[in-house]
Design a protein around this motif. Structure first.
Motif, mmCIF file in Angstrom:
data_model
loop_
_atom_site.group_PDB
_atom_site.id
_atom_site.type_symbol
_atom_site.label_atom_id
_atom_site.label_comp_id
_atom_site.label_asym_id
_atom_site.label_seq_id
_atom_site.Cartn_x
_atom_site.Cartn_y
_atom_site.Cartn_z
ATOM 1 N N UNK A 37 0.831 -1.198 0.000
ATOM 2 C CA UNK A 37 0.000 0.000 0.000
ATOM 3 C C UNK A 37 0.871 1.257 0.000
ATOM 4 N N UNK A 38 0.406 2.300 -0.687
ATOM 5 C CA UNK A 38 1.186 3.551 -0.694
ATOM 6 C C UNK A 38 1.171 4.208 0.682
ATOM 7 N N UNK A 39 2.199 5.028 0.946
ATOM 8 C CA UNK A 39 2.282 5.710 2.238
ATOM 9 C C UNK A 39 1.365 6.926 2.295
ATOM 10 N N UNK A 40 0.947 7.413 1.133
ATOM 11 C CA UNK A 40 0.026 8.547 1.103
ATOM 12 C C UNK A 40 -0.749 8.543 -0.216
ATOM 13 N N UNK A 41 -1.809 9.323 -0.266
ATOM 14 C CA UNK A 41 -2.630 9.448 -1.467
ATOM 15 C C UNK A 41 -2.712 10.930 -1.822
ATOM 16 N N UNK A 42 -2.549 11.256 -3.095
ATOM 17 C CA UNK A 42 -2.666 12.636 -3.560
ATOM 18 C C UNK A 42 -4.026 12.834 -4.202
ATOM 19 N N UNK A 43 -4.783 13.787 -3.695
ATOM 20 C CA UNK A 43 -6.085 14.114 -4.259
ATOM 21 C C UNK A 43 -5.932 15.280 -5.231
ATOM 22 N N UNK A 44 -6.410 15.103 -6.450
ATOM 23 C CA UNK A 44 -6.416 16.171 -7.447
ATOM 24 C C UNK A 44 -7.875 16.505 -7.725
ATOM 25 N N UNK A 45 -8.302 17.677 -7.302
ATOM 26 C CA UNK A 45 -9.696 18.062 -7.495
ATOM 27 C C UNK A 45 -9.847 18.781 -8.833
ATOM 28 N N UNK A 46 -10.668 18.219 -9.710
ATOM 29 C CA UNK A 46 -10.864 18.802 -11.043
ATOM 30 C C UNK A 46 -12.237 19.456 -11.185
ATOM 31 N N UNK A 47 -12.933 19.613 -10.053
ATOM 32 C CA UNK A 47 -14.278 20.183 -10.083
ATOM 33 C C UNK A 47 -14.387 21.555 -10.732
ATOM 34 N N UNK A 48 -13.476 22.486 -10.423
ATOM 35 C CA UNK A 48 -13.585 23.810 -11.037
ATOM 36 C C UNK A 48 -13.495 23.794 -12.557
ATOM 37 N N UNK A 49 -12.866 22.767 -13.091
ATOM 38 C CA UNK A 49 -12.761 22.668 -14.555
ATOM 39 C C UNK A 49 -13.732 21.614 -15.097
#
Length: 207
Positions: free
Chosen positions: A2-14
């Motif tokens: 399992x990864x040590x962290x997760x990166x969230x990329x929010x694309x809602x504004x676009x």
């Protein structure tokens, strides 16, 4: 495993707002980006530099980039489909440029033809000068692979088809590869198969 962290990329504004039938005021778009930053999101796709004729909701792209308050540790990105779009983004003062440029390609030939009226290889080749120009300005380029787990026109998308696009993206210098389940048909097995192909060409931190 399992990864040590997760990166969230929010694309809602676009990606979210470009599909709204009613125009959304620039001030509300800017407020949305600010609220996402306040919530702790560190990767936000703010707008797209596309023709207002085809995507009128994004016609205020420059105004949005100019009004958004930059916060330390937050990376703001913008979808840029061609050199005309990149030229428009770089016409802004440097402090208003997107930190990251986003290009996109489909893993499905049928979707590529329906969506942008050209084949996969031609679509990726169109991005080559965008990638080169973005890198020349010190900007990272993220590539999004749509329909990687299934297509509304073709149906099943095989891992070989995903890897083909990954190779093409890598070939033009794309820094980060996003494997997208565009229509929500992914299963753990399909995701694993697609990700394994992407990881042959990019390190885990860039997939």
């Amino acid at each position: 495993m399992f990864p040590s962290h997760v990166t969230l990329v929010d694309v809602g504004p676009r990606d979210g707002l470009q599909n709204e039938a009613q125009p959304v005021a620039t001030a509300y778009k800017v407020e949305l980006v600010h609220r996402l930053q306040e919530a702790g999101v560190r990767e936000i796709e703010v707008t797209s530099f596309v023709s207002p004729k085809w995507v009128p909701q994004m016609a205020d792209n420059a105004a949005v980039m100019a009004a958004v308050e930059r916060r330390p540790g937050v990376r703001l990105s913008a979808l840029v489909p061609n050199m005309k779009g990149l030229d428009a983004a770089l016409a802004l003062p440097p402090e208003q440029w997107p930190d990251e440029v986003v290009v996109f390609g489909a893993a499905s030939e049928a979707f590529s033809q329906r969506n942008i009226n050209c084949g996969i290889e031609e679509s990726i080749e169109r991005f080559r000068p965008v990638v080169e120009a973005a890198h020349a300005q010190g900007r990272k380029v993220r590539g999004a692979i749509s329909c990687a787990l299934g297509c509304p026109y073709q149906g099943e998308v095989k891992p070989d088809e995903v890897e083909r696009v990954v190779r093409l993206m890598k070939g033009i210098g794309v820094d980060h590869c996003g494997v997208a389940d565009t229509i929500g048909v992914g299963t753990p097995h399909r995701v694993q198969a697609a990700m394994e192909r992407a990881l042959r060409h990019y390190p885990p931190v860039e997939v």
